[in-house]
Design an enzyme around this catalytic site. Structure first.
Site, PDB file in Angstrom:
ATOM      1  CG  ASP A   1     -26.294  83.821  53.053  1.00 43.76           C
ATOM      2  OD1 ASP A   1     -26.085  85.041  53.096  1.00 43.76           O
ATOM      3  OD2 ASP A   1     -25.411  82.982  52.808  1.00 43.76           O
TER       4      ASP A   1
ATOM      5  CG  ASP B   1     -18.784  85.574  53.541  1.00 45.19           C
ATOM      6  OD1 ASP B   1     -19.775  86.112  54.053  1.00 45.19           O
ATOM      7  OD2 ASP B   1     -18.851  84.616  52.756  1.00 45.19           O
TER       8      ASP B   1
HETATM    9  C1  GLA Z   1     -22.548  83.752  52.317  1.00 42.85           C
HETATM   10  C2  GLA Z   1     -22.458  83.936  53.828  1.00 42.85           C
HETATM   11  C3  GLA Z   1     -21.424  82.972  54.390  1.00 42.85           C
HETATM   12  C4  GLA Z   1     -21.821  81.543  54.045  1.00 42.85           C
HETATM   13  C5  GLA Z   1     -21.981  81.390  52.539  1.00 42.85           C
HETATM   14  C6  GLA Z   1     -22.589  80.052  52.152  1.00 42.85           C
HETATM   15  O1  GLA Z   1     -21.376  84.140  51.692  1.00 42.85           O
HETATM   16  O2  GLA Z   1     -22.124  85.261  54.141  1.00 42.85           O
HETATM   17  O3  GLA Z   1     -21.307  83.125  55.794  1.00 42.85           O
HETATM   18  O4  GLA Z   1     -23.029  81.226  54.693  1.00 42.85           O
HETATM   19  O5  GLA Z   1     -22.839  82.392  52.001  1.00 42.85           O
HETATM   20  O6  GLA Z   1     -22.749  79.894  50.775  1.00 42.85           O
END
Ligand code: GLA
Length: 402
Positions: A149, A204
């Protein structure tokens, strides 16, 4: 002798450049990830039950192989002496290797999450400065997939950070799929193919068809917004390197039509198919969508071509995905809340896709048409295809030369 030295130095230079493990994710990876439903509420029992469900639901058989634990699997601090990552002792009282072994024993593969920054997005220890150490740890646990990430990365160069972790994984000598998650901020499609197997293209996903969820400092995107967020990046997708539309929301709150449309579009876009629902509580409809072999075959097509948007008319998108053997998938997606009748005259829609070098003139070549979800023959391309596309739903066709 000079010649030999020359060849040796060329070989060394080439192997230093060849970063990622070859031969991984030649079709889009398929699996399950904990984040969409469980966030950081994950534990050993959930992993084991999910692994059991992957097998008993038929998902493993359909191709969902990777069970990936997202953020929240770690303790808040690294080991104070060794600096190693430590699994949360309450969530994983028997450690990570125990669950990896359980998952492997089911014939599945196992993935973990971490972050290029100093902390993960949920505030757990990030990998910044520990790349080689963490990669060795993952290899020792025998993991097969790493999602990486992009939180807490102030002042860090994305291209370099992801290249470093890719090299660290390679140095740990285990074939681990490397999933980049920097949300498309630094256009990973332009530089990540030598580094990893998939890269997120957006923020997301949110479990709605076409809403945007505003969290204040950031936003999550409904299905159609993810489809629309990047134009013109399909040429970067292909065997071993995919545009990742994010984990799926099938079976997590949308209608059956919306789930079907969402799933179909992820297949058309050659996206990784990573389920994000609670596999322990699935309806029959959810299972039948997620495991439809004919729809999955379009996603897993070995040519690895991402669909293109051919036209938008009366709220209906027409998407076309060239497949092996000069076959084609055509998806009509209805964005509106009303049923729309499609009358598609193939003769007026020749295919001329420069990305995949596909040229088809339906006036010269006739194709048989199959309705993929309904599993019925629908004539051929000499006649107009007519169908009603229900609201927030799709009609999916597969065309084969006659
Ligand atoms: C980010 C990523 C998500 C998830 C969260 C976890 O937002 O884009 O897919 O992995 O972190 O904290």
């Amino acid at each position: 002798m000079k010649k030999l030295l020359f060849f040796i130095s060329v070989a060394i230079a080439l192997s230093a450049n060849a970063q990622k493990f070859p031969g991984l994710a030649l079709t889009p990876p398929m699996g399950w990830n904990s984040w969409n439903t469980f966030a950081t509420n994950i534990n050993e029992k959930l992993v084991m039950e999910t692994a059991d469900m992957l097998v008993s639901s038929g998902m493993k058989e359909a191709g969902y192989i990777y069970l990936v634990l997202d953020d929240g699997w770690m303790a808040m601090e690294r080991d104070s002496i060794t600096g190693n990552l430590v699994p949360d002792p309450v969530k994983f009282p028997n450690g990570i290797k125990k669950v990896v072994d359980y998952v492997h024993a089911k014939g599945l593969k196992f993935g973990l999450y971490n972050c290029a920054g100093t902390k993960t997005c949920a505030g757990y220890p990030g990998t910044r400065g520990y790349e080689y150490q963490d990669a060795r740890q993952y290899a020792a646990w025998e993991i097969d997939y790493l999602k990486y990430d992009w939180c807490s990365t102030d002042g860090i160069n994305a291209k370099e950070a992801y290249a470093t972790m890719s090299k660290a994984l390679k140095a740990a000598r285990r074939p681990i799929i490397f999933s980049l998650c920097e949300w498309g901020t630094y256009s990973p499609w332009e530089w990540a193919a030598p580094v990893g197997q998939l890269w997120r293209i957006s923020g997301d996903i949110y479990n709605c068809f076409d809403c945007i969820k505003d969290w204040g400092s950031w936003k999550s995107l409904g299905v159609t917004h993810i489809i629309d967020v990047r134009k013109n990046i399909r040429q970067y997708a292909g065997p071993g390197h995919w545009n990742d539309m994010d984990m799926m929301e099938v079976g997590h709150g949308m209608s059956v039509s919306e789930d079907r449309a969402h799933f179909t579009m992820w297949c058309m876009l050659a996206s990784p198919l990573i389920a994000g629902n609670d596999l322990r509580h699935m309806t029959k409809e959810t299972i039948s969508i997620l495991t439809d072999k004919d729809v999955i075959a379009i996603n897993q097509d070995k040519r690895g071509v991402q669909a293109y948007l051919e036209q938008q008319q009366d709220s209906v998108d027409t998407w076309i995905k060239p497949l092996v053997n000069n076959e084609l998938a055509i998806c009509f997606m209805n964005r509106s809340q009303k049923p729309v009748t499609v009358n598609y005259n193939f003769l007026q829609h020749p295919v001329n896709d420069t990305v995949s070098n596909t040229v088809i003139d339906f006036a010269k070549t006739s194709f048989s048409v199959t309705d993929v979800w309904k599993k019925v023959k629908a004539g051929n391309t000499k006649k107009i295809f007519s169908a009603v596309v229900p609201p927030h739903d799709v009609v999916l066709l597969r065309l084969k030369q006659e």
